[in-house]
Write a protein that holds these residues in place. Structure first.
Motif, PDB file in Angstrom:
ATOM      1  N   PHE A   1      38.240  40.538  39.701  1.00 24.97           N
ATOM      2  CA  PHE A   1      38.064  39.978  38.358  1.00 24.97           C
ATOM      3  C   PHE A   1      39.151  38.959  38.027  1.00 24.97           C
ATOM      4  CE2 PHE A   1      35.201  43.122  35.831  1.00 24.97           C
ATOM      5  CZ  PHE A   1      34.210  42.981  36.792  1.00 24.97           C
TER       6      PHE A   1
ATOM      7  N   THR B   1      29.838  33.157  37.087  1.00 24.07           N
ATOM      8  CA  THR B   1      30.855  34.204  37.177  1.00 24.07           C
ATOM      9  C   THR B   1      30.415  35.478  36.467  1.00 24.07           C
ATOM     10  OG1 THR B   1      31.967  33.189  35.284  1.00 24.07           O
ATOM     11  CG2 THR B   1      32.795  32.626  37.472  1.00 24.07           C
TER      12      THR B   1
ATOM     13  N   ARG C   1      30.483  39.123  38.256  1.00 25.21           N
ATOM     14  CA  ARG C   1      31.126  40.318  37.711  1.00 25.21           C
ATOM     15  C   ARG C   1      30.165  41.502  37.740  1.00 25.21           C
ATOM     16  NH1 ARG C   1      35.930  39.293  34.841  1.00 25.21           N
ATOM     17  NH2 ARG C   1      36.309  37.073  34.500  1.00 25.21           N
TER      18      ARG C   1
ATOM     19  N   TYR D   1      35.490  50.528  33.905  1.00 25.44           N
ATOM     20  CA  TYR D   1      34.559  49.650  34.626  1.00 25.44           C
ATOM     21  C   TYR D   1      33.189  50.312  34.807  1.00 25.44           C
ATOM     22  CZ  TYR D   1      38.563  46.684  35.891  1.00 25.44           C
ATOM     23  OH  TYR D   1      39.664  45.850  35.858  1.00 25.44           O
TER      24      TYR D   1
END
Length: 456
Positions: free
Chosen positions: A218, A3, A7, A170
């Protein structure tokens, strides 16, 4: 499923303009950039913000014109310093920072590695991304809402012209600002350096679509990670249950032709103390017995050769410490190695011994693949002919054995289980043939569980 890598891939797609489709009706990013420049110039003229300093590497021709990758037509390349104001906070002494929040010390205090504690004063209010600029984690990004204090090691990111907060957050993560840190003992980020970092700017409405899409994706990954954590916990609990069944005779069927454990012990060690009628073990299968650990193995406490004699160290004889027991069943490597001279003043244990940490982090267990020595925090159980070495390891790895260690531990400033207490722990003992069948079944199940865990 990795994961963390997913991301990063999502952020990578976002910063390249490939996460959401472009809308030709969006106002071009170049128009937004001009509005930001105009707004910043006005604030500079009014004395509300300062013009950012240029780094030595900055030239008259912006280096972002040598773009690292292609972006959509309605995007534009710029720098962090052009679209944001990056301003470090102010110093505050450590004595004024408290670890616990209280009525007086109610404002979170952010430093180079995130939140440091709580303080009685504040110097910022609002919603901001914060860049840590000092320490091992410099370049880390935090998102702060409300009233807080930023130290000189925290860079507050001020936005203009409704630039989307979450898009900025982000994007700062995606830029991996740590790569611009100084390569010193105490890594740091200079504000004038990160001002010059190139950044692709999307139109305002696309910023909003990007941040919304990232948030949704997310959230899916958060759910997956929660399930992974749940599954890892379930796997750990299953292993504990398997060992519990094993040492109580419930993992494999018994074979009436096996030599009973009590007869085996009497044959090997006529002086062995056998308590097969112990009330705690009335449900053990026929052919099993109960004895103290010292009846099936020899327990040796390790020792540390004097550090004042360098000739004791630097050889090829493993010198095991508690930290070496953290890497699963098979302990193949040691953190230090002794010379033959160092081995002679230590207590050598053979391969196949079970090392048990009995000082400090009590209960850590490892199966020693190679002969070697241990320090004084470890008691080693050297199996006799009455016990299969792998079964002894799993016995000492069980929660039942761990609980006995804890009950026998004594502590003033640190928990200790000495050799005498450990070797007098009572243990259930199956016939030798059944020990082998138990180990085979445990390892068959553990391989399957490890395969599942590795795929998470």
């Amino acid at each position: 499923m990795n994961t963390k890598a997913l991301r990063q891939k999502i952020l990578d797609l976002a910063i390249h303009g490939k996460l959401v489709p472009q809308d030709p009706n969006d106002e071009p990013a170049s128009v937004l950039l001009e509005r930001i420049r105009t707004e910043k110039e006005r604030l500079i003229k009014d004395g509300k913000i300062k013009r950012p300093k240029k780094s030595k590497a900055t030239s008259d021709k912006p280096h972002y014109e040598n773009v690292p990758f292609e972006i959509p037509d309605n995007w534009v390349w710029t720098t962090l310093g052009e679209i944001f104001t990056l301003q470090a906070g102010k110093n505050i002494t450590a004595k004024d920072i408290y670890t616990e929040k209280s009525e007086e010390f109610k404002y979170p205090c952010f430093g180079g590695n995130g939140i440091r504690g709580y303080v009685a004063i504040s110097n910022k209010i609002g919603e901001y991304p914060i860049i840590g600029r000092q320490g091992a984690l410099c370049g880390n990004i935090n998102l702060v809402h409300g009233i807080f204090y930023a130290t000189e090691h925290a860079v507050v990111v001020e936005r203009y012209c409704d630039t989307d907060l979450m898009w900025g957050y982000y994007t700062l993560i995606a830029l991996n600002l740590n790569q611009y840190a100084t390569a010193t003992a105490q890594p740091g980020l200079a504000v004038n350096v990160i001002n010059d970092v190139a950044i692709p700017l999307p139109p305002l409405h696309e910023q909003q679509r990007i941040s919304k899409s990232i948030k949704i994706l997310f959230s899916f990954l958060d759910a997956i990670e929660c399930k992974k954590l749940y599954l890892k916990t379930a796997i750990s609990q299953t292993k504990t249950k398997v060992l519990d069944l094993a040492i109580h005779g419930r993992l494999v069927p018994q074979d009436p032709t096996d030599e009973p454990a009590t007869e085996l012990l009497k044959r090997i060690n006529p002086k062995a103390e056998i308590t097969s009628d112990n009330g705690h073990y009335q449900k053990l299968p026929e052919g099993w017995g109960v004895c103290t650990l010292k009846n099936i193995c020899k327990v040796i406490t390790g020792s540390t050769p004097s550090k004042s004699n360098p000739s004791y160290y630097g050889g090829n004889i493993p010198f095991y410490k508690p930290a070496d027991l953290d890497f699963g069943r098979y302990v193949k490597n040691a953190s230090e190695y002794l010379s033959e001279e160092g081995m002679c003043v230590s207590r050598v244990v053979p391969a196949g011994s079970t090392a048990v940490c009995c000082i400090g982090t009590i209960g850590k267990v490892g199966y020693l693949v190679n002969a070697g020595t241990t320090n004084q925090q470890i008691n080693c159980a050297i199996p006799s002919k009455a016990v299969y070495d792998a079964f002894l390891f799993y016995l000492c790895s069980s929660s039942w054995f761990y609980n006995n260690l804890i009950r026998k531990s004594s502590a003033v400033t640190i928990s200790i289980v000495n050799k005498s207490k450990m070797e007098n722990i009572e243990v259930p003992l199956p016939p030798l043939e059944e020990q082998h069948r138990i180990v085979a079944k445990i390892e068959e199940i553990f391989v399957q569980l490890d395969t599942i865990e590795a795929s998470l």
